[in-house]
Design a protein around this motif. Sequence first.
Motif, PDB file in Angstrom:
ATOM      1  N   ARG A   1       0.848  -1.213   0.000  1.00  0.00           N
ATOM      2  CA  ARG A   1       0.000   0.000   0.000  1.00  0.00           C
ATOM      3  C   ARG A   1       0.870   1.243   0.000  1.00  0.00           C
ATOM      4  NH1 ARG A   1      -3.414  -2.804   3.615  1.00  0.00           N
ATOM      5  NH2 ARG A   1      -2.432  -1.720   5.366  1.00  0.00           N
ATOM      6  N   ALA A   2       1.939   1.204   0.826  1.00  0.00           N
ATOM      7  CA  ALA A   2       2.834   2.355   0.896  1.00  0.00           C
ATOM      8  C   ALA A   2       3.477   2.605  -0.468  1.00  0.00           C
ATOM      9  CB  ALA A   2       3.914   2.115   1.954  1.00  0.00           C
ATOM     10  N   ALA A   3       3.923   1.504  -1.145  1.00  0.00           N
ATOM     11  CA  ALA A   3       4.575   1.652  -2.443  1.00  0.00           C
ATOM     12  C   ALA A   3       3.585   2.206  -3.463  1.00  0.00           C
ATOM     13  CB  ALA A   3       5.134   0.311  -2.904  1.00  0.00           C
ATOM     14  N   ALA A   4       2.338   1.703  -3.409  1.00  0.00           N
ATOM     15  CA  ALA A   4       1.322   2.164  -4.358  1.00  0.00           C
ATOM     16  C   ALA A   4       1.033   3.645  -4.136  1.00  0.00           C
ATOM     17  CB  ALA A   4       0.050   1.345  -4.210  1.00  0.00           C
ATOM     18  N   ALA A   5       1.009   4.030  -2.853  1.00  0.00           N
ATOM     19  CA  ALA A   5       0.752   5.433  -2.541  1.00  0.00           C
ATOM     20  C   ALA A   5       1.862   6.311  -3.094  1.00  0.00           C
ATOM     21  CB  ALA A   5       0.630   5.623  -1.026  1.00  0.00           C
ATOM     22  N   ALA A   6       3.097   5.768  -3.143  1.00  0.00           N
ATOM     23  CA  ALA A   6       4.223   6.537  -3.671  1.00  0.00           C
ATOM     24  C   ALA A   6       4.250   6.523  -5.198  1.00  0.00           C
ATOM     25  CB  ALA A   6       5.540   5.958  -3.123  1.00  0.00           C
ATOM     26  N   GLY A   7       3.255   5.871  -5.799  1.00  0.00           N
ATOM     27  CA  GLY A   7       3.135   5.920  -7.268  1.00  0.00           C
ATOM     28  C   GLY A   7       3.786   4.774  -7.993  1.00  0.00           C
ATOM     29  N   ALA A   8       4.222   3.726  -7.284  1.00  0.00           N
ATOM     30  CA  ALA A   8       4.913   2.618  -7.957  1.00  0.00           C
ATOM     31  C   ALA A   8       3.911   1.704  -8.653  1.00  0.00           C
ATOM     32  CB  ALA A   8       5.716   1.822  -6.945  1.00  0.00           C
ATOM     33  N   LYS A   9       4.355   1.071  -9.722  1.00  0.00           N
ATOM     34  CA  LYS A   9       3.537   0.103 -10.430  1.00  0.00           C
ATOM     35  C   LYS A   9       3.725  -1.238  -9.725  1.00  0.00           C
ATOM     36  CE  LYS A   9       3.975  -1.765 -15.000  1.00  0.00           C
ATOM     37  NZ  LYS A   9       4.684  -2.867 -14.582  1.00  0.00           N
ATOM     38  N   LEU A  10       2.647  -1.880  -9.304  1.00  0.00           N
ATOM     39  CA  LEU A  10       2.747  -3.120  -8.530  1.00  0.00           C
ATOM     40  C   LEU A  10       2.524  -4.348  -9.404  1.00  0.00           C
ATOM     41  CD1 LEU A  10       0.816  -2.341  -5.217  1.00  0.00           C
ATOM     42  CD2 LEU A  10       3.253  -2.085  -5.704  1.00  0.00           C
ATOM     43  N   GLU A  11       3.322  -5.393  -9.128  1.00  0.00           N
ATOM     44  CA  GLU A  11       3.087  -6.681  -9.773  1.00  0.00           C
ATOM     45  C   GLU A  11       3.130  -7.771  -8.720  1.00  0.00           C
ATOM     46  OE1 GLU A  11       5.111  -7.188 -13.968  1.00  0.00           O
ATOM     47  OE2 GLU A  11       6.142  -5.678 -12.784  1.00  0.00           O
ATOM     48  N   LEU A  12       2.246  -8.746  -8.878  1.00  0.00           N
ATOM     49  CA  LEU A  12       2.241  -9.862  -7.961  1.00  0.00           C
ATOM     50  C   LEU A  12       2.943 -11.028  -8.637  1.00  0.00           C
ATOM     51  CD1 LEU A  12      -0.675 -11.124  -5.832  1.00  0.00           C
ATOM     52  CD2 LEU A  12       0.324 -12.702  -7.468  1.00  0.00           C
ATOM     53  N   GLY A  13       3.801 -11.715  -7.888  1.00  0.00           N
ATOM     54  CA  GLY A  13       4.529 -12.836  -8.486  1.00  0.00           C
ATOM     55  C   GLY A  13       4.341 -14.101  -7.676  1.00  0.00           C
ATOM     56  N   ILE A  14       4.158 -15.213  -8.371  1.00  0.00           N
ATOM     57  CA  ILE A  14       4.108 -16.507  -7.678  1.00  0.00           C
ATOM     58  C   ILE A  14       4.696 -17.574  -8.597  1.00  0.00           C
ATOM     59  CG2 ILE A  14       1.737 -17.021  -8.435  1.00  0.00           C
ATOM     60  CD1 ILE A  14       1.444 -18.359  -5.564  1.00  0.00           C
ATOM     61  N   ARG A  15       5.505 -18.452  -8.011  1.00  0.00           N
ATOM     62  CA  ARG A  15       6.091 -19.546  -8.786  1.00  0.00           C
ATOM     63  C   ARG A  15       4.997 -20.531  -9.172  1.00  0.00           C
ATOM     64  NH1 ARG A  15      10.852 -18.737 -10.998  1.00  0.00           N
ATOM     65  NH2 ARG A  15      12.252 -17.622  -9.596  1.00  0.00           N
ATOM     66  N   PRO A  16       5.009 -21.078 -10.385  1.00  0.00           N
ATOM     67  CA  PRO A  16       3.975 -22.040 -10.801  1.00  0.00           C
ATOM     68  C   PRO A  16       3.862 -23.211  -9.836  1.00  0.00           C
ATOM     69  CG  PRO A  16       5.257 -21.356 -12.693  1.00  0.00           C
ATOM     70  CD  PRO A  16       5.907 -20.736 -11.495  1.00  0.00           C
ATOM     71  N   MET A  17       4.981 -23.642  -9.215  1.00  0.00           N
ATOM     72  CA  MET A  17       4.888 -24.816  -8.349  1.00  0.00           C
ATOM     73  C   MET A  17       4.157 -24.521  -7.035  1.00  0.00           C
ATOM     74  SD  MET A  17       8.736 -25.354  -6.891  1.00  0.00           S
ATOM     75  CE  MET A  17       8.229 -26.656  -5.806  1.00  0.00           C
ATOM     76  N   TYR A  18       4.032 -23.229  -6.671  1.00  0.00           N
ATOM     77  CA  TYR A  18       3.340 -22.901  -5.419  1.00  0.00           C
ATOM     78  C   TYR A  18       1.883 -22.531  -5.641  1.00  0.00           C
ATOM     79  CZ  TYR A  18       8.052 -22.755  -3.552  1.00  0.00           C
ATOM     80  OH  TYR A  18       9.318 -23.095  -3.190  1.00  0.00           O
ATOM     81  N   LEU A  19       1.497 -22.348  -6.906  1.00  0.00           N
ATOM     82  CA  LEU A  19       0.121 -21.975  -7.189  1.00  0.00           C
ATOM     83  C   LEU A  19      -0.759 -23.215  -7.088  1.00  0.00           C
ATOM     84  CD1 LEU A  19      -1.758 -19.687  -8.190  1.00  0.00           C
ATOM     85  CD2 LEU A  19      -1.336 -20.501 -10.504  1.00  0.00           C
ATOM     86  N   GLY A  20      -1.749 -23.168  -6.169  1.00  0.00           N
ATOM     87  CA  GLY A  20      -2.590 -24.344  -5.958  1.00  0.00           C
ATOM     88  C   GLY A  20      -3.844 -24.299  -6.826  1.00  0.00           C
ATOM     89  N   LEU A  21      -4.352 -25.470  -7.189  1.00  0.00           N
ATOM     90  CA  LEU A  21      -5.615 -25.544  -7.933  1.00  0.00           C
ATOM     91  C   LEU A  21      -6.574 -26.433  -7.163  1.00  0.00           C
ATOM     92  CD1 LEU A  21      -4.444 -26.013 -11.630  1.00  0.00           C
ATOM     93  CD2 LEU A  21      -5.411 -23.970 -10.576  1.00  0.00           C
ATOM     94  N   GLU A  22      -7.745 -25.911  -6.831  1.00  0.00           N
ATOM     95  CA  GLU A  22      -8.732 -26.692  -6.073  1.00  0.00           C
ATOM     96  C   GLU A  22     -10.037 -26.759  -6.859  1.00  0.00           C
ATOM     97  OE1 GLU A  22      -8.008 -28.244  -3.338  1.00  0.00           O
ATOM     98  OE2 GLU A  22      -6.098 -27.274  -2.845  1.00  0.00           O
ATOM     99  N   ASP A  23     -10.901 -27.689  -6.429  1.00  0.00           N
ATOM    100  CA  ASP A  23     -12.228 -27.803  -7.063  1.00  0.00           C
ATOM    101  C   ASP A  23     -13.006 -26.505  -6.903  1.00  0.00           C
ATOM    102  OD1 ASP A  23     -12.127 -30.313  -8.135  1.00  0.00           O
ATOM    103  OD2 ASP A  23     -12.535 -31.262  -6.181  1.00  0.00           O
ATOM    104  N   ALA A  24     -13.915 -26.287  -7.854  1.00  0.00           N
ATOM    105  CA  ALA A  24     -14.675 -25.034  -7.850  1.00  0.00           C
ATOM    106  C   ALA A  24     -15.491 -24.855  -6.583  1.00  0.00           C
ATOM    107  CB  ALA A  24     -15.570 -24.974  -9.081  1.00  0.00           C
ATOM    108  N   GLY A  25     -15.764 -25.965  -5.861  1.00  0.00           N
ATOM    109  CA  GLY A  25     -16.627 -25.888  -4.706  1.00  0.00           C
ATOM    110  C   GLY A  25     -16.018 -25.209  -3.481  1.00  0.00           C
ATOM    111  N   VAL A  26     -14.718 -25.128  -3.353  1.00  0.00           N
ATOM    112  CA  VAL A  26     -14.131 -24.618  -2.111  1.00  0.00           C
ATOM    113  C   VAL A  26     -14.411 -23.129  -1.968  1.00  0.00           C
ATOM    114  CG1 VAL A  26     -12.345 -26.388  -2.108  1.00  0.00           C
ATOM    115  CG2 VAL A  26     -11.860 -24.131  -3.093  1.00  0.00           C
ATOM    116  N   ASP A  27     -14.351 -22.631  -0.724  1.00  0.00           N
ATOM    117  CA  ASP A  27     -14.743 -21.235  -0.500  1.00  0.00           C
ATOM    118  C   ASP A  27     -13.544 -20.296  -0.369  1.00  0.00           C
ATOM    119  OD1 ASP A  27     -13.830 -22.249   1.804  1.00  0.00           O
ATOM    120  OD2 ASP A  27     -15.461 -21.498   3.088  1.00  0.00           O
ATOM    121  N   TYR A  28     -12.360 -20.739  -0.777  1.00  0.00           N
ATOM    122  CA  TYR A  28     -11.192 -19.838  -0.767  1.00  0.00           C
ATOM    123  C   TYR A  28     -10.587 -19.824  -2.165  1.00  0.00           C
ATOM    124  CZ  TYR A  28      -9.081 -24.433   0.051  1.00  0.00           C
ATOM    125  OH  TYR A  28      -8.748 -25.739  -0.044  1.00  0.00           O
TER     126      TYR A  28
END
Lengths: 291, 364
Positions: free
Chosen positions: B276-303
């Motif tokens: 939030r602080a970086a965004a307030a200072a005008g920085a462009k934000l990107e989110l990064g995640i390694r493919p091996m840590y990205l989880g895939l669950e059934d559509a039914g879960v609530d998260y």
Amino acid sequence: MEKWDDNKAWFLVLPVFLVVAFSAIIPLMTVVNYSVQDIMAPGQGIFVGPEWYREVLHDPRLHEAFLRQLIYSFTVLAIEIPLGIAVALTLPSKGWKVSACLVLLALPLLIPWNVVGTIWVVFSRPDIGLAGVTINELLGIPYNYTADPMDSWLTVVIMDIWHWTPLVVLLCYAGLQAIPEAYYQAAKIDGASRWAVFRFIQLPKMRGVLMIAVLLRFMDSFMIYTEPFVLTGGGPGNSTTFLSQFLTKMAIGQFDLGPAAAFSLIYFLVILLLSYIFYTVITNLGKGVAK
Amino acid sequence: MARIVLDDLAHSYRPHPAGPDDYALKRIDTVWEDGGAYALLGPSGCGKTTLLNIISGLLIPSQGRVLYDETDVTRLPPEKRNIAQVFQFPVLYDTMTVRENLSFPLRNRGVSPSDTATRVMEVAQALDLVAVLDAKASGLSADAKQKISLGRGLVRSDVAAILFDEPLTVIDPHLKWQLRRKLKEIHDRFKLTLIYVTHDQVEAMTFADQVVVMYDGEIVQIGTPQDLFENPEHTFVGYFIGSPGMNLLPVTMDGEAALTGSSRIPLTPALAGKARAAAAAGAKLELGIRPMYLGLEDAGVDYGVAARINLVEDQGDCRIVTVSMGDVTVKARVPEGRAIPSQEARAVFPPEWTRIFADGRLLK
């Protein structure tokens, strides 16, 4: 795989056979034909067998011309090859100077051979030529290429050097340019001297182009005709009569077609043999050194 | 043996560089420890070879200094520095035997013949070249030739560092790992500083203790292979290291979560605060995640975040799943044996593996 009984593939080579036949074998065979006959008039020949070969091989004038030719070719090679390498090494490797140098160097190669002879006639004449007058008047050395055999020899050799060293330079330059920069960098890191760089990198990498240069220069100089014919006409006396000129005199001057044909074939075989020796020696040179 | 200090280096191939774009190397200020094995990793044209040539002395930098231990060598020619270099393709003296090739650097430096012979034998043994010592170097295979190039560096007892400029490019794949292991062995035995330029991340990771990632004339990160994988300090490192590279999504902040399109990705409170602080200072934000840590669950879960499976590529030991979330696509690496939802799914971003980059730099 099953073996193919049909040999139609041979027909694909036929065009090459035809071209070679008409361009080389048939003309050569007419010479062979002449060399074993005594021609009285067109269409009237007597078979004489190896007679002309025997005569030509025992002709003392031919022996002299042959020796002269060998000395000439080796002199020219011994000067043009090292000189060509030396000039190629001093040429710039990039920038506008490269084109300037290459164009200047290539100029003598673009001049027709009889014009080269004429240029040197005009250049060397003791009465009006720039070189002739300079040597005689300014340096005080008596020089007359039409009268003194030594002078005429020198002139013919220098003319050839002027005319053909650029070819050697261009070939060597191309060979040098093809050496990747990493070789020079590695040599620097290894602490090699300038001489070692030449001896162990540049010279071995130039072997291929040098072989072409030596062969071309040898064959051309061994068959040289036009320039000495225009410059000295083979004289004074016979002192600059090389093999080609000797042959022409025999065939056209005296109409000794039989001996001339026999001699042509011997000439051809000698060039073939010497070129083969050069080729073998140069290809094996590198292999022999390290043993 | 030496520690190499690169003190505020920059280099431009133009005589009068106008802006930062004219520089092949922008600003390099770093120290490489004695006896370390470093890999310089980066795409073609990022300045790796320029940097290597400055260290070896084939190039003089436009500014800054190179120090070996305490000695300033910036302007010393290569032969005066105690370095050796192995080039991309084997550089040999063709007319010489292997023995003569190996002796050449010593002979040029006036080392006595008996010392030379001992030293050459020692190096030939280390590199398994004893059998071919008297053969002509030009007839050998590419990997033997590269070993000779390396040997010409090793014979010199004064060598402080050996530099490698993509030395395995011309080597057959099945010999690459052998040669790489040989290099490791040599490194352990001779305790030399090794600097290895490559654009192949596998080569860099297996060879080096420390990988130096370069991008566009700058060093973006120096770290162990694990560091580079888990904590890429720059989006380029995230994207370049790993196969497939890190997923990078442009995001905006909304409370404790990052927003991409209509998807909310929860972050740890500490990271959210910094973002939030970086965004307030005008920085462009990107989110990064390694493919091996990205989880895939059934559509039914609530998260997690609503996602749709586009493509599944089987790579043998794992599957690479391409997933779209609104108008962005991400890749997930799912180990063999785990079920993959058929169409609709939830993509799960574990907060401990989710990174935020502000203007390309990692927020820590």
